[in-house]
Motif scaffolding. Structure first.
Motif, PDB file in Angstrom:
ATOM      1  N   TYR A  18      56.088  -4.789   5.397  1.00 22.81           N
ATOM      2  CA  TYR A  18      56.759  -5.527   4.321  1.00 22.81           C
ATOM      3  C   TYR A  18      56.877  -4.626   3.086  1.00 22.81           C
ATOM      4  CZ  TYR A  18      55.756  -9.666   7.134  1.00 22.81           C
ATOM      5  OH  TYR A  18      55.673 -10.582   8.161  1.00 22.81           O
ATOM      6  N   GLN A  19      58.073  -4.307   2.690  1.00 22.43           N
ATOM      7  CA  GLN A  19      58.386  -3.583   1.463  1.00 22.43           C
ATOM      8  C   GLN A  19      57.778  -2.179   1.455  1.00 22.43           C
ATOM      9  OE1 GLN A  19      60.637  -4.826  -0.496  1.00 22.43           O
ATOM     10  NE2 GLN A  19      60.687  -6.784   0.602  1.00 22.43           N
ATOM     11  N   THR A  20      56.455  -2.065   1.471  1.00 24.62           N
ATOM     12  CA  THR A  20      55.788  -0.765   1.418  1.00 24.62           C
ATOM     13  C   THR A  20      55.043  -0.500   2.718  1.00 24.62           C
ATOM     14  OG1 THR A  20      53.774  -1.692   0.452  1.00 24.62           O
ATOM     15  CG2 THR A  20      55.519  -0.987  -1.075  1.00 24.62           C
ATOM     16  N   ASN A  23      51.696  -2.426   3.202  1.00 23.80           N
ATOM     17  CA  ASN A  23      51.751  -3.868   3.400  1.00 23.80           C
ATOM     18  C   ASN A  23      52.139  -4.133   4.851  1.00 23.80           C
ATOM     19  OD1 ASN A  23      51.841  -6.606   3.134  1.00 23.80           O
ATOM     20  ND2 ASN A  23      53.539  -6.651   1.675  1.00 23.80           N
ATOM     21  N   ARG A  72      60.482  -4.031  10.427  1.00 19.75           N
ATOM     22  CA  ARG A  72      60.488  -3.952   8.967  1.00 19.75           C
ATOM     23  C   ARG A  72      61.183  -5.174   8.371  1.00 19.75           C
ATOM     24  NH1 ARG A  72      59.158   1.149   7.071  1.00 19.75           N
ATOM     25  NH2 ARG A  72      59.056   2.783   8.682  1.00 19.75           N
ATOM     26  N   VAL A  74      62.921  -6.161   4.917  1.00 23.47           N
ATOM     27  CA  VAL A  74      63.464  -5.660   3.655  1.00 23.47           C
ATOM     28  C   VAL A  74      64.234  -6.792   2.990  1.00 23.47           C
ATOM     29  CG1 VAL A  74      64.935  -3.929   2.563  1.00 23.47           C
ATOM     30  CG2 VAL A  74      63.624  -3.345   4.627  1.00 23.47           C
ATOM     31  N   ASP A  75      63.760  -7.203   1.835  1.00 24.88           N
ATOM     32  CA  ASP A  75      64.388  -8.292   1.076  1.00 24.88           C
ATOM     33  C   ASP A  75      64.512  -9.565   1.905  1.00 24.88           C
ATOM     34  OD1 ASP A  75      64.642  -6.585  -1.092  1.00 24.88           O
ATOM     35  OD2 ASP A  75      66.637  -5.888  -0.463  1.00 24.88           O
ATOM     36  N   SER A  78      64.687  -9.330   8.504  1.00 17.93           N
ATOM     37  CA  SER A  78      63.926  -8.620   9.522  1.00 17.93           C
ATOM     38  C   SER A  78      64.799  -7.564  10.183  1.00 17.93           C
ATOM     39  CB  SER A  78      63.414  -9.610  10.579  1.00 17.93           C
ATOM     40  OG  SER A  78      62.743  -8.940  11.609  1.00 17.93           O
TER      41      SER A  78
END
Length: 323
Positions: A18-20, A23, A72, A74-75, A78
């Motif tokens: 998640y994001q990084t 995470n 991943r 992103v925003d 998925s």
């Protein structure tokens, strides 16, 4: 596709980012509802220790899940990493990477095995001829010969195991097709099995053997000379003749611990690894191991006459090689 290390059920991904990169959330297996691969968060030391302890889950992690792309987010959307690559191309890319990793691990294993054998053979030869161990041109040539002998023996063992595994798996598939044996759904391990998995599994299994050989080289039985008699001696007497013979067979001057570790325990470790990879009955895994041992023994008997410059080195190397 990666597998669950607990039940070997195929899973779409092992973890989600998640994001990084820090995470991360591990995925849950849809079949057993356990974490699909806890080794994703383990460090290398824990993985090596579990590999020495012959844990089934660590074999599945290293052979089938290593390098699997994560999912991943992103925003809130998925996206699976590498989704733009076709499934066939991704499988071929992972196969090439696995073969390259097998080659690198194999080179290291052969070097370590050759150095251990050469060191022990030189010490035995020096003790017989009452000469000191020095690094000379002859010693270098002897090491190169042992290195080539270990390489040929290792390649023959891997080829024999791979061919035997192919024959066994093909025979089981035909027997199930002809209804000779009960047909069962193909497991996730058999679906993902490739030839590179077999060789890499044998190399990983050899870690247990080399770890025990290292312990023997450090804490092995020390020779006692007549000038320094032992300070304490305890004799155990058995009235039963069979028990007495078994106890005497465990003496240091009769039991070759290195041979037991290299062939018996090493063969058991390789058999356990193949049991995980081939996912078939232990009887067929034993047949595969015995076939590999037979081919290895024939090759070792042929190469032993060329391995060492001194005749005793070649004969002793053969004794260590034959199971």
């Amino acid at each position: 596709m990666p597998l669950c290390t607990n039940c070997a059920h195929p899973v779409p991904h092992l973890y989600t980012i998640y994001q990084t990169a820090h995470n991360v959330r591990l995925s849950q297996c849809p079949s057993c509802h356990e974490l699909a691969d806890p080794y994703v968060e383990h460090d290398g030391l824990n993985v090596v220790l579990d590999l020495i302890l012959l844990k089934r889950a660590v074999y599945r992690h290293l052979l089938f899940n290593r390098g699997a792309p994560p999912r991943r987010v992103v925003d809130g959307v998925s996206v699976k990493a590498g989704a733009e690559i076709e499934e066939g191309d991704e499988d071929w890319a992972r196969e090439r990477i696995r073969w390259w990793w097998t080659l690198r691990v194999g080179v290291g294993v052969v070097l370590v095995d050759a150095f251990i054998r050469w060191s022990q053979l030189r010490m035995l030869h020096s003790a017989e001829t009452e000469t000191s161990i020095t690094w000379t041109r002859g010693a270098m040539v002897s090491f190169l010969r042992v290195l080539v002998g270990c390489l040929v023996e290792t390649v023959a063992f891997h080829v024999g195991i791979t061919v035997s595994s192919f024959l066994v798996l093909t025979g089981l598939e035909k027997a199930a097709r002809w209804r000779i044996v009960r047909s069962e759904p193909m497991s996730g391990v058999r679906q993902q099995l490739r030839y590179s998995h077999i060789s890499l599994c044998l190399l990983y299994s050899s870690l247990t053997k080399f770890f025990l050989l290292l312990l023997l080289s450090i804490w092995g039985p020390s020779s006692v000379t007549d000038a320094t008699p032992p300070q304490y001696t305890h004799t155990i007497v058995f009235e039963n003749a069979s028990l007495r013979r078994i106890w005497e067979a465990l003496d240091d001057d009769k039991l070759d611990r290195e041979w037991v570790v290299r062939n018996v325990l090493g063969g058991m470790a390789a058999g356990f690894g193949l049991r995980v990879v081939l996912d078939c009955h232990p009887f067929f895994t034993t047949l595969v191991i015995l076939s590999g041992w037979g081919i290895k023994t024939v090759v070792a008997s042929v190469v032993s006459g060329w391995v060492g410059e001194e005749e005793s080195i070649g004969e002793t190397w053969l004794a260590y090689s034959i199971p």
